[in-house]
Design a protein around this motif. Sequence first.
Motif, short mmCIF file in Angstrom:
data_model
loop_
_atom_site.label_atom_id
_atom_site.label_comp_id
_atom_site.label_asym_id
_atom_site.label_seq_id
_atom_site.Cartn_x
_atom_site.Cartn_y
_atom_site.Cartn_z
N ILE A 19 11.03 -36.01 14.71
CA ILE A 19 10.94 -37.35 14.83
C ILE A 19 9.37 -37.79 14.95
O ILE A 19 8.72 -37.17 15.89
CB ILE A 19 11.63 -37.69 16.34
CG1 ILE A 19 13.11 -37.74 15.70
CG2 ILE A 19 11.16 -39.31 16.73
CD1 ILE A 19 13.58 -37.31 17.39
N VAL A 20 9.02 -38.86 13.81
CA VAL A 20 7.59 -39.38 13.81
C VAL A 20 7.48 -40.42 15.08
O VAL A 20 7.85 -41.25 13.96
CB VAL A 20 7.19 -39.41 12.05
CG1 VAL A 20 5.52 -39.62 12.31
CG2 VAL A 20 6.81 -38.35 12.35
N MET A 21 6.86 -40.66 15.29
CA MET A 21 6.33 -41.63 17.08
C MET A 21 5.00 -41.95 15.61
O MET A 21 4.02 -41.01 16.07
CB MET A 21 6.48 -40.98 18.02
CG MET A 21 5.47 -41.91 19.21
SD MET A 21 5.37 -41.85 20.47
CE MET A 21 4.79 -43.42 21.57
N VAL A 33 6.52 -35.71 16.15
CA VAL A 33 5.23 -36.16 16.25
C VAL A 33 4.69 -36.96 16.95
O VAL A 33 5.20 -38.37 16.77
CB VAL A 33 4.93 -35.58 14.24
CG1 VAL A 33 3.75 -36.24 13.71
CG2 VAL A 33 5.37 -34.52 14.43
N ALA A 34 3.66 -37.10 17.43
CA ALA A 34 3.31 -37.84 18.46
C ALA A 34 1.69 -38.01 17.70
O ALA A 34 0.95 -37.43 17.71
CB ALA A 34 2.64 -37.81 19.46
N SER A 35 1.60 -39.03 16.55
CA SER A 35 0.76 -39.75 15.27
C SER A 35 0.06 -40.29 16.23
O SER A 35 0.32 -41.75 16.73
CB SER A 35 1.37 -39.45 14.68
OG SER A 35 0.29 -40.52 13.76
N GLY A 36 -1.88 -39.95 15.71
CA GLY A 36 -2.00 -41.71 16.48
C GLY A 36 -3.70 -41.07 16.33
O GLY A 36 -4.04 -39.65 16.17
N ARG A 37 -4.64 -41.52 15.98
CA ARG A 37 -5.93 -41.90 15.61
C ARG A 37 -7.07 -41.34 16.67
O ARG A 37 -6.77 -41.62 17.95
CB ARG A 37 -6.54 -43.09 15.34
CG ARG A 37 -6.53 -44.58 15.98
CD ARG A 37 -5.98 -45.39 15.37
NE ARG A 37 -6.32 -46.78 16.17
CZ ARG A 37 -6.66 -47.16 17.35
NH1 ARG A 37 -7.92 -46.94 17.71
NH2 ARG A 37 -6.67 -47.97 18.05
N TYR A 38 -8.27 -40.71 16.09
CA TYR A 38 -8.58 -40.97 17.22
C TYR A 38 -9.46 -41.70 17.90
O TYR A 38 -10.04 -43.04 17.62
CB TYR A 38 -9.61 -39.58 17.00
CG TYR A 38 -10.10 -37.81 16.29
CD1 TYR A 38 -9.75 -37.52 17.81
CD2 TYR A 38 -9.27 -37.93 15.54
CE1 TYR A 38 -9.59 -36.10 18.05
CE2 TYR A 38 -8.89 -36.82 15.25
CZ TYR A 38 -9.32 -35.55 16.49
OH TYR A 38 -8.86 -33.72 16.31
N GLY A 66 8.13 -29.44 22.87
CA GLY A 66 9.01 -29.94 21.45
C GLY A 66 8.11 -31.39 21.25
O GLY A 66 8.13 -31.98 20.25
N VAL A 67 6.29 -31.27 21.35
CA VAL A 67 6.12 -32.51 20.88
C VAL A 67 4.67 -31.77 20.29
O VAL A 67 4.18 -30.60 19.96
CB VAL A 67 5.16 -32.71 22.04
CG1 VAL A 67 3.54 -34.24 21.76
CG2 VAL A 67 6.07 -33.87 22.99
#
Length: 237
Positions: A62-64, A91-96, A120-121
């Motif tokens: 699962i991609v957030m 997946v915790a997707s985030g920019r710097y 699980g992350v």
Amino acid sequence: MTGGGNRCGTRTGQRGGIFSRLLGLMFLIGLLALVYFVRHPLLRLAGGFWVVDESPAPADAIVMLGDDNYDGDRATRAAELFKAGWAPRVVASGRYLRPYASVAELEEHDLTDRGVPKTGVVRLEHRAQDTREEAVEIGQLASSRGWKRLIVVTSNYHTRRTRYICERSLPSGITLRVVAARDSEYDPNDWWHHRQGIKIFTHEFAGMGVAMWELRHSGVQTAEGSLAWLAGVVGVA
């Protein structure tokens, strides 16, 4: 007699022209009145156009997507899907934000607060500036892990643009599901009553136009339809 006939014809033509313009004006007024009386259904239709909420199916991840709202609505929906067993990881997707801090860290915190174990992350930190660049980062991660089936979670208003971009930016053959998270700042049924709702609507309108222009030479690469998901499940089993 000829002169009188010409003047009579001229007056008749003038009356006909005035009558035609009057009919046109009346039609325009009637059309505007109709639009005014059905404006709410039309605005609801426009607001709902941006929302794509597909049924989840078994996935590798699962991609957030990054930049969740203040209430963490994307994290809430991603955690619900994880706890329902649709995928073994989020997946915790985030920019710097800084060299030492990222949106992905905040998302990881939100997910664990909502019952997703830290194991699980998968934190995906990147420098993507928009959804298209983020989709490329996600695609690279999926390729490196051998993932073929993804559930992408994002805010309801962002789902149509997300699907359009991911279909054309993820690696070929990946099966995609886009699931909407309710958003406390955008209700498709009354977005025009709130300043933030209007801002979000116009931003998506412009963003979709930019995405279509930037990806105008790109075709759909992701696998489509429930049969592709079934084939993936059978293959894994």
